[in-house]
Motif scaffolding. Structure first.
Motif, PDB file in Angstrom:
ATOM      1  N   ILE A  23       9.328 -59.785  23.807  1.00  0.00           N
ATOM      2  CA  ILE A  23       9.468 -59.716  22.120  1.00  0.00           C
ATOM      3  C   ILE A  23       9.165 -58.148  22.164  1.00  0.00           C
ATOM      4  N   HIS A  28      11.606 -55.814  20.192  1.00  0.00           N
ATOM      5  CA  HIS A  28      11.293 -54.861  18.830  1.00  0.00           C
ATOM      6  C   HIS A  28      11.579 -53.337  19.117  1.00  0.00           C
ATOM      7  N   ALA A  83      12.942 -64.749  16.845  1.00  0.00           N
ATOM      8  CA  ALA A  83      12.312 -65.649  16.198  1.00  0.00           C
ATOM      9  C   ALA A  83      12.951 -67.111  16.236  1.00  0.00           C
ATOM     10  N   GLN A 139       5.135 -63.537  15.133  1.00  0.00           N
ATOM     11  CA  GLN A 139       5.857 -62.445  14.894  1.00  0.00           C
ATOM     12  C   GLN A 139       4.943 -61.561  13.856  1.00  0.00           C
ATOM     13  N   GLU A 195       7.358 -63.283   5.944  1.00  0.00           N
ATOM     14  CA  GLU A 195       8.158 -62.171   6.801  1.00  0.00           C
ATOM     15  C   GLU A 195       8.574 -61.222   6.100  1.00  0.00           C
TER      16      GLU A 195
END
Length: 288
Positions: free
Chosen positions: A257, A261, A46, A212, A154
């Motif tokens: 991403i 993750h 991010a 995100q 977040e």
């Protein structure tokens, strides 16, 4: 824009190891000289995505080169082996992780900063003359309010999808998340941008959080929760418009991403993983 920060939840991110600043003259130690500095970024992170988008909006390819790193760090401690020499040159007997993002000084071979917000502000302030005003005069408090709200989004998303904790706590975190999204939804009605009539750092901050939310956090929410998150059409239309902008969409590494993750996450996957909010690839492809 008037926003209320969400309840504080301790962040899991380590404090930045280096916080040097680029100044306006030689007395700062790091004064603004084109091609003196270099960015080391993982766009799947991010913070790296925020800086990459801002860098492109400012058109700094010839002023501050970028070295892009693999989405998944290759060291057991979560660091990048490619950054280890910079860290060891910058701190005697450095034993921490060599993490990104990094702003380095090619003159000295050392790190200036690993603090994403400082890096973005310094690039905009000292190399942004005649370029888009990412931090317009008089908008400091509004920008900071958006940054606080995005941190809250977040943190609430993380807690709402946490495998631990009580069900009541997760439900409360989800309500905080939805309250924040609802506030943004109402604010964006009739507006193309968040705080001014052009793209600012506030838009970059919010867009990255929305990326995100859809590509990472929804994997740990149930399907009903993801549908509630998706039920903010103005907000997600805003995210879609920005994804079609070259400075945003070209840095959207969806595969990276996902790799990052799944390499880092220890949480449980929930039904929300199957409920995609935006087809990011389709919208980002238009900017290529």
């Amino acid at each position: 824009m008037s926003v209320t920060p969400l309840a504080h939840v301790p962040a899991a991110h380590p404090a930045p190891a280096f916080r040097g600043r680029i100044g306006r003259d030689a007395r700062s130690g790091h004064y603004a000289v084109p091609r003196r500095y270099r960015l080391h970024l993982a766009a799947a992170c991010a913070d790296g995505l925020r800086i990459a988008v801002a860098h492109s909006l400012l058109g700094l390819d010839d002023v501050c080169p970028v070295t892009f790193l693999d989405p998944v760090p290759d060291c057991p401690d979560g660091g990048h082996s490619a950054l280890r020499p910079l860290y060891e040159a910058s701190a005697h007997r450095y034993t921490g992780a060599a993490v990104a993002p990094v702003l380095s000084d090619d003159w000295s071979g050392r790190i200036v900063s690993t603090h994403a917000a400082d890096i973005t502000r310094d690039l905009a302030r000292h190399f942004g003359s005649g370029r888009p005003a990412l931090y317009p005069c008089g908008a400091e408090s509004e920008t900071e309010a958006v940054e606080r709200m995005c941190r809250g989004i977040e943190q609430s998303a993380q807690h709402a999808g946490s495998a631990g904790g009580e069900a009541e706590e997760r439900a409360a975190a989800l309500e905080q998340l939805l309250d924040a999204l609802g506030s943004l939804e109402r604010w964006l009605v009739g507006r193309d941008h968040l705080i001014r009539d052009h793209i600012t750092a506030a838009d970059v901050e919010l867009w990255v959080i929305l990326v995100q939310l859809d590509t990472v956090h929804r994997h740990h929410l149930d399907a009903a929760a993801v549908h509630r998150v998706a039920d903010h059409p103005t907000l997600w239309a805003y995210a879609r418009r920005l994804a079609a902008h070259p400075a945003f969409g070209t840095h959207l590494d969806l595969a990276g991403i996902a790799r990052r993750h799944y390499a880092r996450c220890r949480g449980l996957e929930a039904a929300g993983a199957a409920v995609q909010i935006l087809d990011w690839a389709a919208h980002a492809a238009r900017s290529a």
